[in-house]
Write a protein that holds these residues in place. Structure first.
Motif, PDB file in Angstrom:
ATOM      1  N   HIS A 191      41.285  67.016 -18.060  1.00  0.00           N
ATOM      2  CA  HIS A 191      40.001  67.712 -18.012  1.00  0.00           C
ATOM      3  C   HIS A 191      39.704  68.497 -19.287  1.00  0.00           C
ATOM      4  CE1 HIS A 191      42.973  70.750 -16.856  1.00  0.00           C
ATOM      5  NE2 HIS A 191      42.113  71.656 -17.305  1.00  0.00           N
ATOM      6  N   VAL A 192      40.706  68.744 -20.113  1.00  0.00           N
ATOM      7  CA  VAL A 192      40.494  69.513 -21.341  1.00  0.00           C
ATOM      8  C   VAL A 192      39.750  68.637 -22.356  1.00  0.00           C
ATOM      9  CG1 VAL A 192      41.609  70.695 -23.276  1.00  0.00           C
ATOM     10  CG2 VAL A 192      42.522  70.944 -20.958  1.00  0.00           C
ATOM     11  N   LEU A 251      44.971  51.821 -35.978  1.00  0.00           N
ATOM     12  CA  LEU A 251      45.802  52.521 -34.998  1.00  0.00           C
ATOM     13  C   LEU A 251      45.202  53.862 -34.601  1.00  0.00           C
ATOM     14  CD1 LEU A 251      48.452  52.572 -33.385  1.00  0.00           C
ATOM     15  CD2 LEU A 251      49.558  53.612 -35.385  1.00  0.00           C
ATOM     16  N   THR A 252      44.760  54.649 -35.571  1.00  0.00           N
ATOM     17  CA  THR A 252      44.183  55.952 -35.213  1.00  0.00           C
ATOM     18  C   THR A 252      42.828  55.787 -34.535  1.00  0.00           C
ATOM     19  OG1 THR A 252      43.292  56.238 -37.464  1.00  0.00           O
ATOM     20  CG2 THR A 252      45.444  57.222 -36.986  1.00  0.00           C
ATOM     21  N   LEU A 253      42.057  54.797 -34.941  1.00  0.00           N
ATOM     22  CA  LEU A 253      40.791  54.540 -34.252  1.00  0.00           C
ATOM     23  C   LEU A 253      41.041  54.215 -32.776  1.00  0.00           C
ATOM     24  CD1 LEU A 253      37.703  54.087 -34.228  1.00  0.00           C
ATOM     25  CD2 LEU A 253      38.155  51.712 -34.906  1.00  0.00           C
ATOM     26  N   ALA A 254      42.078  53.447 -32.490  1.00  0.00           N
ATOM     27  CA  ALA A 254      42.393  53.111 -31.103  1.00  0.00           C
ATOM     28  C   ALA A 254      42.735  54.360 -30.295  1.00  0.00           C
ATOM     29  CB  ALA A 254      43.554  52.123 -31.053  1.00  0.00           C
ATOM     30  N   HIS A 255      43.514  55.265 -30.885  1.00  0.00           N
ATOM     31  CA  HIS A 255      43.849  56.511 -30.179  1.00  0.00           C
ATOM     32  C   HIS A 255      42.613  57.369 -29.948  1.00  0.00           C
ATOM     33  CE1 HIS A 255      48.013  55.546 -31.364  1.00  0.00           C
ATOM     34  NE2 HIS A 255      48.393  56.394 -30.433  1.00  0.00           N
ATOM     35  N   LEU A 256      41.808  57.532 -30.987  1.00  0.00           N
ATOM     36  CA  LEU A 256      40.636  58.396 -30.856  1.00  0.00           C
ATOM     37  C   LEU A 256      39.608  57.796 -29.909  1.00  0.00           C
ATOM     38  CD1 LEU A 256      40.181  59.682 -34.514  1.00  0.00           C
ATOM     39  CD2 LEU A 256      41.459  60.700 -32.627  1.00  0.00           C
ATOM     40  N   SER A 257      39.476  56.495 -29.921  1.00  0.00           N
ATOM     41  CA  SER A 257      38.552  55.838 -28.989  1.00  0.00           C
ATOM     42  C   SER A 257      38.998  56.056 -27.548  1.00  0.00           C
ATOM     43  CB  SER A 257      38.471  54.337 -29.290  1.00  0.00           C
ATOM     44  OG  SER A 257      37.937  54.105 -30.576  1.00  0.00           O
ATOM     45  N   ALA A 258      40.307  56.128 -27.347  1.00  0.00           N
ATOM     46  CA  ALA A 258      40.841  56.301 -25.993  1.00  0.00           C
ATOM     47  C   ALA A 258      40.794  57.744 -25.521  1.00  0.00           C
ATOM     48  CB  ALA A 258      42.280  55.786 -25.940  1.00  0.00           C
ATOM     49  N   TYR A 259      40.975  58.697 -26.432  1.00  0.00           N
ATOM     50  CA  TYR A 259      41.225  60.062 -25.994  1.00  0.00           C
ATOM     51  C   TYR A 259      40.279  61.131 -26.524  1.00  0.00           C
ATOM     52  CZ  TYR A 259      45.692  57.957 -24.640  1.00  0.00           C
ATOM     53  OH  TYR A 259      46.643  57.156 -24.086  1.00  0.00           O
ATOM     54  N   LEU A 260      39.577  60.900 -27.618  1.00  0.00           N
ATOM     55  CA  LEU A 260      38.709  61.941 -28.175  1.00  0.00           C
ATOM     56  C   LEU A 260      37.396  61.984 -27.403  1.00  0.00           C
ATOM     57  CD1 LEU A 260      39.018  63.871 -30.677  1.00  0.00           C
ATOM     58  CD2 LEU A 260      37.465  62.314 -31.874  1.00  0.00           C
ATOM     59  N   ASP A 261      36.965  63.187 -27.021  1.00  0.00           N
ATOM     60  CA  ASP A 261      35.733  63.318 -26.243  1.00  0.00           C
ATOM     61  C   ASP A 261      34.486  63.242 -27.101  1.00  0.00           C
ATOM     62  OD1 ASP A 261      36.479  63.979 -23.325  1.00  0.00           O
ATOM     63  OD2 ASP A 261      37.818  65.250 -24.482  1.00  0.00           O
ATOM     64  N   ALA A 262      34.547  63.783 -28.311  1.00  0.00           N
ATOM     65  CA  ALA A 262      33.376  63.772 -29.193  1.00  0.00           C
ATOM     66  C   ALA A 262      33.839  64.132 -30.596  1.00  0.00           C
ATOM     67  CB  ALA A 262      32.322  64.773 -28.722  1.00  0.00           C
TER      68      ALA A 262
END
Length: 318
Positions: A195-196, A241-252
């Motif tokens: 939720h964070v 690799l970092t795009l994949a992480h951010l696409s999965a977990y970054l909210d905005a």
């Protein structure tokens, strides 16, 4: 699940990294900011080399086998990762070569050399090419600044510590350059508390990450455009690799102006008693100047580095 998804760093990887680097890096505190509503700072500027990069570099070097340690390592870096690798390599007796852009601040160049690394200066666009050439010519192991699971896992320990110290956190704001820190922090925070909200920040004049996330693919901006930001640590593009992480977990992801960045460097020095380099000040700049774009609640801003160019400091604090 795609192969790339399977390769994403997991919470267990970050916890393993935390155990590996314990006692070798500073466990930075959370600093409350009575001058800003519901804001805490995570001052990675207090690391021995002045930036969070020591976490990933230490984790990556400790995972090398003895043969690769003996042969030595190479990286390409605008400064902070190079310093971190040199510092960690010196402690382990590992020879380190750092390929740096010739526009890097003299402070970072000399600090990297001071930790015992060989520094090779090249044009910004040649840094990765020359590093790969050295891998082939000298048999060195490449330790990239962000495009590696061990680096991402090490940087993710910042997220673990934030949650340990403020489990009631609502928003974590993290800078985005190549994406190693933001990938690791977002992975840790979302695994511990989905939720964070995890919000990335980058300079408006170098907003390639925002464009990459919107497009769903890595976008490379012209070198001259990326060099136009004073935040020299945020001039690098994302990797797959970092795009994949951010696409999965970054909210905005939001952007801040150059004036907002520099004003915040002054604010952090005057009100938080922290010396922050421009790249490290972008998150606080987002909170102070774009609060309406952030979710409400208890907010932690990661101050990623404090290696402020003395020439810039003399202008800002005159």
């Amino acid at each position: 699940m795609t192969a790339l998804q399977q390769d994403l760093v997991r919470l267990d990887d970050i916890r393993d990294a935390a155990a590996r680097i314990s006692g070798l890096v500073v466990r930075t505190p959370l600093l409350p900011c009575p001058w800003a509503d519901e804001l805490w700072l995570k001052p990675e500027s207090l690391q021995p080399i002045g930036a969070f990069k020591l976490r990933g570099a230490t984790n990556a070097l400790h995972r090398l086998d003895l043969e690769r340690r003996h042969a030595g390592v190479v990286t390409h870096s605008s400064g902070n990762h190079g310093q971190a690798l040199a510092y960690a390599g010196r402690a382990l007796g590992i020879p380190v070569t750092v390929v740096m852009p010739d526009v890097s601040t003299p402070l970072k160049i000399e600090a990297t050399r001071g930790y015992g690394a060989e520094v090779i200066l090249v044009p910004q666009s040649q840094r990765e090419i020359v590093a790969q050439q050295l891998v082939a010519e000298r048999g060195l192991t490449l330790i990239p600044p962000y495009d590696h699971p061990d680096i991402i896992a090490g940087q993710g320990t910042v997220g673990l510590e934030i949650f340990e110290d403020l489990s009631s956190v609502d928003v974590v704001v993290v800078p985005v350059g190549g994406g190693g820190l933001s990938s690791g922090v977002a992975t840790a925070v979302k695994a511990l508390a989905p939720h964070v909200a995890v919000i990335g920040v980058e300079p408006a004049v170098a907003a390639d990450a925002a464009e990459s996330l919107a497009a769903g693919m890595v976008r490379i901006w012209p070198e001259a455009r990326m060099l136009s930001t004073v935040a020299d640590g945020l001039r690098t593009p994302l990797s797959e690799l970092t795009l994949a992480h951010l696409s999965a977990y970054l909210d905005a992801i939001i952007t801040v102006s150059e004036d907002e960045i520099l004003e915040t460097v002054r604010t952090l020095a005057g009100k938080a008693r922290l010396i922050a380099e421009p790249s490290g000040a972008v998150t606080t700049a987002a909170v102070l100047h774009h609060r309406d774009e952030l979710p409400a609640g208890r907010t932690v801003a990661v101050v990623s580095g404090g290696n402020l160019d003395p020439a810039l400091a003399s202008r800002l604090f005159a």
